[in-house]
Write a protein that holds these residues in place. Sequence first.
Motif, PDB file in Angstrom:
ATOM      1  N   UNK A 180      47.621 116.427  92.934  1.00 54.22           N
ATOM      2  CA  UNK A 180      47.342 116.510  91.492  1.00 54.22           C
ATOM      3  C   UNK A 180      48.118 117.667  90.871  1.00 54.22           C
ATOM      4  N   UNK A 181      49.413 117.710  91.190  1.00 55.60           N
ATOM      5  CA  UNK A 181      50.289 118.803  90.762  1.00 55.60           C
ATOM      6  C   UNK A 181      51.159 118.337  89.604  1.00 55.60           C
ATOM      7  N   UNK A 182      51.075 118.982  88.442  1.00 61.73           N
ATOM      8  CA  UNK A 182      51.840 118.526  87.282  1.00 61.73           C
ATOM      9  C   UNK A 182      53.278 119.008  87.216  1.00 61.73           C
ATOM     10  N   UNK A 183      53.651 120.015  88.039  1.00 64.27           N
ATOM     11  CA  UNK A 183      54.981 120.622  87.920  1.00 64.27           C
ATOM     12  C   UNK A 183      55.612 120.769  89.301  1.00 64.27           C
ATOM     13  N   UNK A 184      56.847 120.263  89.423  1.00 65.14           N
ATOM     14  CA  UNK A 184      57.658 120.432  90.626  1.00 65.14           C
ATOM     15  C   UNK A 184      58.944 121.142  90.228  1.00 65.14           C
ATOM     16  N   UNK A 185      59.284 122.193  90.960  1.00 61.08           N
ATOM     17  CA  UNK A 185      60.477 122.991  90.679  1.00 61.08           C
ATOM     18  C   UNK A 185      61.467 122.803  91.820  1.00 61.08           C
ATOM     19  N   UNK A 186      62.627 122.248  91.511  1.00 55.24           N
ATOM     20  CA  UNK A 186      63.631 121.910  92.517  1.00 55.24           C
ATOM     21  C   UNK A 186      64.808 122.872  92.439  1.00 55.24           C
ATOM     22  N   UNK A 187      65.146 123.469  93.589  1.00 58.08           N
ATOM     23  CA  UNK A 187      66.293 124.357  93.616  1.00 58.08           C
ATOM     24  C   UNK A 187      67.388 123.785  94.502  1.00 58.08           C
ATOM     25  N   UNK A 188      68.623 124.162  94.223  1.00 54.00           N
ATOM     26  CA  UNK A 188      69.717 123.847  95.138  1.00 54.00           C
ATOM     27  C   UNK A 188      69.803 124.936  96.199  1.00 54.00           C
ATOM     28  N   UNK A 189      69.747 126.186  95.754  1.00 50.29           N
ATOM     29  CA  UNK A 189      69.663 127.344  96.652  1.00 50.29           C
ATOM     30  C   UNK A 189      68.777 128.370  95.966  1.00 50.29           C
ATOM     31  N   UNK A 190      67.594 128.587  96.520  1.00 54.00           N
ATOM     32  CA  UNK A 190      66.672 129.535  95.896  1.00 54.00           C
ATOM     33  C   UNK A 190      67.151 130.964  96.073  1.00 54.00           C
ATOM     34  N   UNK A 216      46.136 111.821  93.705  1.00 53.99           N
ATOM     35  CA  UNK A 216      45.192 112.272  92.686  1.00 53.99           C
ATOM     36  C   UNK A 216      45.778 112.233  91.276  1.00 53.99           C
ATOM     37  N   UNK A 217      47.020 111.785  91.143  1.00 52.65           N
ATOM     38  CA  UNK A 217      47.618 111.605  89.819  1.00 52.65           C
ATOM     39  C   UNK A 217      48.735 110.568  89.931  1.00 52.65           C
ATOM     40  N   UNK A 218      49.187 110.060  88.768  1.00 53.74           N
ATOM     41  CA  UNK A 218      50.186 109.003  88.773  1.00 53.74           C
ATOM     42  C   UNK A 218      51.598 109.462  88.522  1.00 53.74           C
ATOM     43  N   UNK A 219      51.761 110.612  87.836  1.00 58.00           N
ATOM     44  CA  UNK A 219      53.097 111.116  87.516  1.00 58.00           C
ATOM     45  C   UNK A 219      53.115 112.637  87.652  1.00 58.00           C
ATOM     46  N   UNK A 220      54.316 113.179  87.751  1.00 62.86           N
ATOM     47  CA  UNK A 220      54.492 114.629  87.762  1.00 62.86           C
ATOM     48  C   UNK A 220      55.777 114.959  87.009  1.00 62.86           C
ATOM     49  N   UNK A 221      55.905 116.205  86.574  1.00 64.03           N
ATOM     50  CA  UNK A 221      57.102 116.660  85.869  1.00 64.03           C
ATOM     51  C   UNK A 221      57.963 117.422  86.864  1.00 64.03           C
ATOM     52  N   UNK A 222      59.111 116.842  87.214  1.00 67.55           N
ATOM     53  CA  UNK A 222      60.012 117.438  88.197  1.00 67.55           C
ATOM     54  C   UNK A 222      61.247 117.946  87.479  1.00 67.55           C
ATOM     55  N   UNK A 223      61.561 119.241  87.664  1.00 67.89           N
ATOM     56  CA  UNK A 223      62.686 119.807  86.925  1.00 67.89           C
ATOM     57  C   UNK A 223      63.445 120.808  87.776  1.00 67.89           C
ATOM     58  N   UNK A 224      64.692 121.093  87.432  1.00 71.19           N
ATOM     59  CA  UNK A 224      65.448 122.104  88.179  1.00 71.19           C
ATOM     60  C   UNK A 224      64.851 123.488  87.989  1.00 71.19           C
ATOM     61  N   UNK A 225      64.827 124.262  89.045  1.00 70.64           N
ATOM     62  CA  UNK A 225      64.326 125.624  88.938  1.00 70.64           C
ATOM     63  C   UNK A 225      65.174 126.438  87.962  1.00 70.64           C
ATOM     64  N   UNK A 226      66.457 126.090  87.841  1.00 71.64           N
ATOM     65  CA  UNK A 226      67.325 126.777  86.883  1.00 71.64           C
ATOM     66  C   UNK A 226      66.927 126.511  85.434  1.00 71.64           C
ATOM     67  N   UNK A 227      66.055 125.523  85.220  1.00 71.54           N
ATOM     68  CA  UNK A 227      65.583 125.215  83.874  1.00 71.54           C
ATOM     69  C   UNK A 227      64.234 125.866  83.574  1.00 71.54           C
ATOM     70  N   UNK A 244      70.954 131.986  81.710  1.00 67.78           N
ATOM     71  CA  UNK A 244      70.656 133.262  82.352  1.00 67.78           C
ATOM     72  C   UNK A 244      70.080 133.110  83.762  1.00 67.78           C
ATOM     73  N   UNK A 245      69.704 131.893  84.139  1.00 70.37           N
ATOM     74  CA  UNK A 245      69.154 131.662  85.474  1.00 70.37           C
ATOM     75  C   UNK A 245      70.294 131.541  86.469  1.00 70.37           C
ATOM     76  N   UNK A 246      70.279 132.341  87.537  1.00 73.13           N
ATOM     77  CA  UNK A 246      71.377 132.414  88.483  1.00 73.13           C
ATOM     78  C   UNK A 246      70.999 131.770  89.814  1.00 73.13           C
ATOM     79  N   UNK A 247      71.784 130.759  90.196  1.00 70.41           N
ATOM     80  CA  UNK A 247      71.568 130.120  91.495  1.00 70.41           C
ATOM     81  C   UNK A 247      71.700 131.156  92.595  1.00 70.41           C
ATOM     82  N   UNK A 248      70.779 131.100  93.555  1.00 67.95           N
ATOM     83  CA  UNK A 248      70.780 132.057  94.647  1.00 67.95           C
ATOM     84  C   UNK A 248      69.922 133.271  94.402  1.00 67.95           C
ATOM     85  N   UNK A 249      69.410 133.411  93.164  1.00 66.66           N
ATOM     86  CA  UNK A 249      68.491 134.517  92.845  1.00 66.66           C
ATOM     87  C   UNK A 249      67.360 134.009  91.957  1.00 66.66           C
ATOM     88  N   UNK A 250      66.988 132.747  92.174  1.00 59.17           N
ATOM     89  CA  UNK A 250      66.057 132.097  91.260  1.00 59.17           C
ATOM     90  C   UNK A 250      64.636 132.609  91.416  1.00 59.17           C
TER      91      UNK A 250
END
Length: 377
Positions: free
Chosen positions: A198-208, A280-291, A368-374
């Motif tokens: 039942x998680x509404x937010x997923x944060x996806x990184x290429x390199x955290x 426990x839920x039907x949808x989630x919001x998945x977005x890049x961590x850089x966003x 301003x979000x920098x890959x590798x230092x997210x």
Amino acid sequence: MSRQTQRLSLMAPSPGTERMLITHCYGTPGQGPKVYIQAALHADEWPGMMALQHLIPLLDEADAKGEIVGEIILVPYANPIGLDQRIGAAASGRYSFDGSGNFNRNWADLCAGAKPLLEGRLTGDVTQDTALVRDAFRTVVADQAAETPVQELRKILMGLSCDADYVLDLHCDGEATVHLYANERHAETVNALALDLDCPVVLLESTAGGGPFDEANASPWWQLATELDGAAHLPNACFSCTVEFRGRQDVSDAFGAKDAAGLMSFLRREGVVKGEPSPQRGTTFSNPLQATDVVHAPGAGLISYCRDIGEEVEKGDVLAVLIDPTGVNARIELKAGTTGIFFARADQRLVQPGDGVFKVAGSDILDYRKEGALLEA
């Protein structure tokens, strides 16, 4: 095979004292997928401990019915060193008092250690080579130094997780909705986990960056595939994820039972435990961590929030006000830098300059979000 509970003795920090880790092991090693779940690596983050306390009887019941297909290792508290760190009545379990830093940064580089062990040994067969890589990882961890209590703890935890198919590291934020951090290569799996939890937010990184525990377990697979000759066929064989179970004060039997049910659903979904998942839920919001917009305090003062966690907000909305208690600098409005979900905020209401105040998960990459230092922004 019934649950095996082990007590792993750790270095004594002083004469007359002792420390230990407790592990609960289900299933038979080598038969089916291996899952490793730990809680409270940041030892002042306790909702995960409650979740595992409720997961244990669910797994005991499944075990009694013969439903456990794979191997499951639970570590109800992963950091007894941090659990013991207090200043007055305040728990301080994010950074080690020995000066070694954040407990969830700078974990072992398994790829660097495994490459010389694997050069010229891969066969081209995915199954055989996956086993060879896992054996190399175990060797790398076994060769790590364990001269201090923190080094010893890191070696033991990584030794339990380095050959797993699934690694879930349970944390929490200050005040937050449930949210997940994972690599974009595992988007499908982590989005399914989000539905179970039942998680509404997923944060996806290429390199955290920073060497957190989850990345230290997952990234060696794709690093080897690109850096080692003849390894391009290697799969991304470890799904690893940081689970943020709301905020620090969200410790209750109700949340623990809900979160344990979600974890159990995921174990069934992935075929580790027999049965059908129960999302426990039907949808989630998945977005890049850089966003993800992370707003910091421009000065010292009191924080007053204007919006609630979980709300959808627009860029430019005022989410908090920084208040100078002397009245000299009055009030500074802190605004959302993107449109999205207001999913996390600091639980401390007195802040210093540079403290993180809140986070908004958006869709647009922020310059301003920098890959590798997210994780540090």
